[in-house]
Design an enzyme around this catalytic site. Structure first.
Site, PDB file in Angstrom:
ATOM      1  N   THR A 120     -23.103  -3.901  -0.577  1.00  0.00           N
ATOM      2  CA  THR A 120     -21.947  -3.565   0.268  1.00  0.00           C
ATOM      3  C   THR A 120     -20.692  -4.339  -0.140  1.00  0.00           C
ATOM      4  O   THR A 120     -19.634  -4.145   0.440  1.00  0.00           O
ATOM      5  CB  THR A 120     -22.252  -3.908   1.747  1.00  0.00           C
ATOM      6  OG1 THR A 120     -22.700  -5.278   1.778  1.00  0.00           O
ATOM      7  CG2 THR A 120     -23.322  -3.015   2.317  1.00  0.00           C
ATOM      8  N   SER A 135     -25.631  -5.648   7.493  1.00  0.00           N
ATOM      9  CA  SER A 135     -25.471  -4.269   7.000  1.00  0.00           C
ATOM     10  C   SER A 135     -26.626  -3.355   7.402  1.00  0.00           C
ATOM     11  O   SER A 135     -26.623  -2.173   7.046  1.00  0.00           O
ATOM     12  CB  SER A 135     -25.331  -4.279   5.479  1.00  0.00           C
ATOM     13  OG  SER A 135     -24.180  -4.973   5.126  1.00  0.00           O
ATOM     14  N   CYS A 179     -15.978 -13.510 -14.557  1.00  0.00           N
ATOM     15  CA  CYS A 179     -15.108 -12.344 -14.820  1.00  0.00           C
ATOM     16  C   CYS A 179     -13.967 -12.630 -15.797  1.00  0.00           C
ATOM     17  O   CYS A 179     -13.749 -11.866 -16.746  1.00  0.00           O
ATOM     18  CB  CYS A 179     -14.577 -11.796 -13.498  1.00  0.00           C
ATOM     19  SG  CYS A 179     -14.038 -13.064 -12.342  1.00  0.00           S
ATOM     20  N   SER A 199      -9.211  -9.786  -5.409  1.00  0.00           N
ATOM     21  CA  SER A 199     -10.541  -9.190  -5.265  1.00  0.00           C
ATOM     22  C   SER A 199     -11.594  -9.974  -6.042  1.00  0.00           C
ATOM     23  O   SER A 199     -12.791  -9.740  -5.866  1.00  0.00           O
ATOM     24  CB  SER A 199     -10.541  -7.725  -5.715  1.00  0.00           C
ATOM     25  OG  SER A 199     -10.016  -7.619  -7.018  1.00  0.00           O
ATOM     26  N   GLY A 200     -11.163 -10.908  -6.884  1.00  0.00           N
ATOM     27  CA  GLY A 200     -12.112 -11.822  -7.528  1.00  0.00           C
ATOM     28  C   GLY A 200     -12.848 -12.654  -6.489  1.00  0.00           C
ATOM     29  O   GLY A 200     -13.931 -13.184  -6.747  1.00  0.00           O
ATOM     30  N   LYS A 228     -15.726 -22.809 -16.600  1.00  0.00           N
ATOM     31  CA  LYS A 228     -16.563 -21.678 -17.037  1.00  0.00           C
ATOM     32  C   LYS A 228     -16.051 -21.114 -18.359  1.00  0.00           C
ATOM     33  O   LYS A 228     -16.827 -20.643 -19.187  1.00  0.00           O
ATOM     34  CB  LYS A 228     -16.564 -20.572 -15.968  1.00  0.00           C
ATOM     35  CG  LYS A 228     -17.266 -20.983 -14.684  1.00  0.00           C
ATOM     36  CD  LYS A 228     -17.063 -19.963 -13.572  1.00  0.00           C
ATOM     37  CE  LYS A 228     -17.633 -20.521 -12.257  1.00  0.00           C
ATOM     38  NZ  LYS A 228     -17.297 -19.697 -11.097  1.00  0.00           N
ATOM     39  N   HIS A 245      -7.760  -8.948 -13.666  1.00  0.00           N
ATOM     40  CA  HIS A 245      -7.318 -10.290 -14.062  1.00  0.00           C
ATOM     41  C   HIS A 245      -6.533 -10.201 -15.371  1.00  0.00           C
ATOM     42  O   HIS A 245      -6.812  -9.341 -16.222  1.00  0.00           O
ATOM     43  CB  HIS A 245      -8.520 -11.202 -14.318  1.00  0.00           C
ATOM     44  CG  HIS A 245      -9.300 -11.600 -13.091  1.00  0.00           C
ATOM     45  ND1 HIS A 245      -8.905 -11.319 -11.798  1.00  0.00           N
ATOM     46  CD2 HIS A 245     -10.460 -12.300 -12.976  1.00  0.00           C
ATOM     47  CE1 HIS A 245      -9.805 -11.813 -10.955  1.00  0.00           C
ATOM     48  NE2 HIS A 245     -10.762 -12.415 -11.644  1.00  0.00           N
ATOM     49  N   GLN A 275     -11.609  -6.889 -13.383  1.00  0.00           N
ATOM     50  CA  GLN A 275     -12.682  -7.893 -13.287  1.00  0.00           C
ATOM     51  C   GLN A 275     -13.830  -7.436 -12.400  1.00  0.00           C
ATOM     52  O   GLN A 275     -14.915  -8.002 -12.478  1.00  0.00           O
ATOM     53  CB  GLN A 275     -12.100  -9.233 -12.813  1.00  0.00           C
ATOM     54  CG  GLN A 275     -12.164  -9.504 -11.333  1.00  0.00           C
ATOM     55  CD  GLN A 275     -11.223  -8.643 -10.505  1.00  0.00           C
ATOM     56  OE1 GLN A 275     -10.323  -8.005 -11.025  1.00  0.00           O
ATOM     57  NE2 GLN A 275     -11.433  -8.624  -9.192  1.00  0.00           N
TER      58      GLN A 275
HETATM   59  N1  LIG Z   1     -15.354  -9.930  -7.096  1.00  0.00           N
HETATM   60  C1  LIG Z   1     -15.331 -10.119  -8.394  1.00  0.00           C
HETATM   61  O1  LIG Z   1     -14.356  -9.771  -9.093  1.00  0.00           O
HETATM   62  C2  LIG Z   1     -16.490 -10.792  -9.093  1.00  0.00           C
HETATM   63  C3  LIG Z   1     -16.473 -10.825 -10.484  1.00  0.00           C
HETATM   64  C4  LIG Z   1     -17.537 -11.422 -11.167  1.00  0.00           C
HETATM   65  C5  LIG Z   1     -18.580 -11.964 -10.448  1.00  0.00           C
HETATM   66  N2  LIG Z   1     -18.552 -11.940  -9.096  1.00  0.00           N
HETATM   67  C6  LIG Z   1     -19.702 -12.510  -8.388  1.00  0.00           C
HETATM   68  O2  LIG Z   1     -20.435 -11.428  -7.830  1.00  0.00           O
HETATM   69  C7  LIG Z   1     -21.041 -11.828  -6.606  1.00  0.00           C
HETATM   70  C8  LIG Z   1     -20.586 -10.878  -5.507  1.00  0.00           C
HETATM   71  O3  LIG Z   1     -19.185 -10.984  -5.361  1.00  0.00           O
HETATM   72  P1  LIG Z   1     -18.323  -9.962  -4.483  1.00  0.00           P
HETATM   73  O4  LIG Z   1     -16.929 -10.230  -4.873  1.00  0.00           O
HETATM   74  O5  LIG Z   1     -18.873  -8.609  -4.544  1.00  0.00           O
HETATM   75  O6  LIG Z   1     -18.569 -10.577  -2.997  1.00  0.00           O
HETATM   76  P2  LIG Z   1     -18.453  -9.840  -1.568  1.00  0.00           P
HETATM   77  O7  LIG Z   1     -17.491  -8.720  -1.606  1.00  0.00           O
HETATM   78  O8  LIG Z   1     -18.218 -10.944  -0.608  1.00  0.00           O
HETATM   79  O9  LIG Z   1     -19.943  -9.234  -1.334  1.00  0.00           O
HETATM   80  C9  LIG Z   1     -21.050 -10.087  -1.099  1.00  0.00           C
HETATM   81  C10 LIG Z   1     -22.295  -9.250  -0.942  1.00  0.00           C
HETATM   82  O10 LIG Z   1     -23.412 -10.133  -0.758  1.00  0.00           O
HETATM   83  C11 LIG Z   1     -24.143  -9.690   0.399  1.00  0.00           C
HETATM   84  N3  LIG Z   1     -24.837 -10.800   1.046  1.00  0.00           N
HETATM   85  C12 LIG Z   1     -24.291 -11.859   1.701  1.00  0.00           C
HETATM   86  N4  LIG Z   1     -25.271 -12.650   2.176  1.00  0.00           N
HETATM   87  C13 LIG Z   1     -26.451 -12.079   1.841  1.00  0.00           C
HETATM   88  C14 LIG Z   1     -27.811 -12.397   2.073  1.00  0.00           C
HETATM   89  N5  LIG Z   1     -28.173 -13.507   2.735  1.00  0.00           N
HETATM   90  N6  LIG Z   1     -28.774 -11.567   1.573  1.00  0.00           N
HETATM   91  C15 LIG Z   1     -28.434 -10.440   0.888  1.00  0.00           C
HETATM   92  N7  LIG Z   1     -27.156 -10.077   0.650  1.00  0.00           N
HETATM   93  C16 LIG Z   1     -26.174 -10.892   1.110  1.00  0.00           C
HETATM   94  C17 LIG Z   1     -23.088  -9.063   1.288  1.00  0.00           C
HETATM   95  O11 LIG Z   1     -23.733  -8.223   2.241  1.00  0.00           O
HETATM   96  P3  LIG Z   1     -23.096  -7.952   3.714  1.00  0.00           P
HETATM   97  O12 LIG Z   1     -22.025  -6.917   3.512  1.00  0.00           O
HETATM   98  O13 LIG Z   1     -24.252  -7.439   4.477  1.00  0.00           O
HETATM   99  O14 LIG Z   1     -22.558  -9.241   4.207  1.00  0.00           O
HETATM  100  C18 LIG Z   1     -22.284  -8.300   0.249  1.00  0.00           C
HETATM  101  O15 LIG Z   1     -22.949  -7.105  -0.076  1.00  0.00           O
HETATM  102  C19 LIG Z   1     -20.631 -13.279  -6.386  1.00  0.00           C
HETATM  103  O16 LIG Z   1     -21.624 -14.139  -6.897  1.00  0.00           O
HETATM  104  C20 LIG Z   1     -19.358 -13.410  -7.213  1.00  0.00           C
HETATM  105  O17 LIG Z   1     -19.118 -14.730  -7.646  1.00  0.00           O
HETATM  106  C21 LIG Z   1     -17.542 -11.353  -8.395  1.00  0.00           C
END
Ligand SMILES: NC(=O)c1ccc[n+]([C@@H]2O[C@H](COP(=O)([O-])OP(=O)(O)OC[C@H]3O[C@@H](n4cnc5c(N)ncnc54)[C@H](OP(=O)(O)O)[C@@H]3O)[C@@H](O)[C@H]2O)c1
Length: 326
Positions: free
Chosen positions: A9, A37, A125, A155-156, A209, A238, A307
């Site tokens: 999600t 969710s 990213c 959004s990162g 990183k 980015h 990213q």
């Molecule tokens: N955003 C970027 O550009 C980006 C780029 C590279 C890497 N990342 C990495 O990718 C990962 C996700 O990032 P995001 O930006 O997508 O974050 P996000 O939008 O905050 O989404 C987090 C996700 O994790 C789920 N979650 C939270 N707690 C959980 C639990 N206890 N068990 C199972 N699922 C859980 C959330 O579900 P709910 O909706 O139910 O809370 C949501 O689906 C992170 O490690 C981040 O560092 C992000």
């Protein structure tokens, strides 16, 4: 084929669904998120798929699990995931520097994927976007040093980061009060030179990183990197300014030819790439390749990429496709 997405999600998880659908990956799909969710569904190839929390039963029989949750969630769930036998392709920072875990950008070091012991890590990213631009030059002559400054979209920091910028822009327009929560200061109409916590030398976790992951991806343990990461009020994509030296001399023309010939990278020679040009697609755009005026064997360039896609979701799906193919 049975594929799961953990964090389905979130900003990255939703994009994984989109990328898989675009690529026509027909599979039994299982979507996992937090308790929050439960009861929700997401659509995949015209089917509604319900969100669930991770359980032994939910993991049973999965071939691949794409991870898009935070590092602490990923670490906590790893034993259960490994027990299931699914190959875990994780986007968080939890296992990236673990010597038993390949850290992979398929266009650069896809072969490393095959050494996995159940877990493959997706790099940071900004790191992915920067080295997609630099790897073609590294193949001509090894990179020695890199000075990078990043301009990172909100959004990162996930969906909450996007929402914080939107809320602050609205609040400033209407005069409403707000308190920064995701970012350490107001991000609307501002930029913040801090992403992550500081180490004793004054570098942030995000900045290190670029060196530590870059060394592992390029197999260049002596690469030296100084990086400054800056959060900017951009929704998506980015940008990075990268000034680097190579072992041998590379001309601007040689560098541009190598970039043009490289898969997944576009040389934008007659224009300057910007986040709006590069959002919602998978290519890394490179502009302004020029001589570095401070060194003999140096060049400098500007690159941008989405990213959430190439910096996260697409790269993870490409790792999975690499494993399926090999
Ligand atoms: N955003 C970027 O550009 C980006 C780029 C590279 C890497 N990342 C990495 O990718 C990962 C996700 O990032 P995001 O930006 O997508 O974050 P996000 O939008 O905050 O989404 C987090 C996700 O994790 C789920 N979650 C939270 N707690 C959980 C639990 N206890 N068990 C199972 N699922 C859980 C959330 O579900 P709910 O909706 O139910 O809370 C949501 O689906 C992170 O490690 C981040 O560092 C992000």
């Amino acid at each position: 084929m049975r594929i799961g997405i953990l964090g389905a999600t979130g900003a990255v998880g939703e994009q994984m669904l989109k990328v898989m659908e675009e690529r026509g990956i027909d599979c039994e799909l299982r979507l996992f998120a937090s308790q929050r969710s439960l009861g929700r569904t997401a659509s995949y190839m015209g089917r509604d798929v319900e969100l669930r929390v991770i359980s032994d039963e939910g993991l049973r029989g999965l071939d691949y699990l794409l991870g898009a949750a935070e590092a602490d969630v990923s670490r906590a769930l790893l034993p259960q995931i490994q027990e299931s036998g699914a190959v875990y392709i994780d986007n968080s920072s939890a296992f990236r520097l673990d010597p038993d875990v390949p850290l992979v950008i398929p266009q650069i070091n896809g072969g490393d994927t095959l050494n996995h012991k159940g877990v493959v890590a997706n790099p940071n990213c900004s790191t992915i976007i920067t080295y997609m631009a630099l790897a073609p030059i590294h193949r001509l002559s090894p990179l020695r040093t890199l000075v990078a400054s990043t301009y990172q979209a909100v959004s990162g920091a996930g969906k909450a980061g996007l929402q914080e910028l939107e809320t602050q822009v609205d609040a400033l327009r209407t005069g409403a009060a707000f308190t920064p929560a995701v970012f350490p200061k107001q991000i609307a109409y501002n930029c913040i030179a801090q992403i992550g916590g500081f180490d004793p030398e004054g570098y942030t976790s995000e900045e290190m990183k670029m060196q530590n992951e870059g060394r592992k991806i390029l197999h260049a343990p002596d690469l030296k990197v100084t990086c400054t990461c800056v959060r900017v009020p951009v929704f998506r994509s980015h940008s990075i300014s990268a000034t680097f030296t190579t072992e041998g001399h590379i001309s601007v023309e040689e560098a541009e030819n190598a970039i043009s010939a490289s898969e997944g990278v576009v040389l934008m020679k007659d224009d300057v790439a910007s986040p709006l040009d590069t959002s919602d697609q998978d290519l890394v755009y490179v502009s302004r390749v020029r001589r570095d005026l401070t060194s003999d064997n140096g060049l400098t360039l500007w690159c941008c990429g989405d990213q959430i896609r190439k910096g996260a979701a697409t790269n993870a799906v490409e790792i999975m496709e690499y494993l399926m193919k090999h």
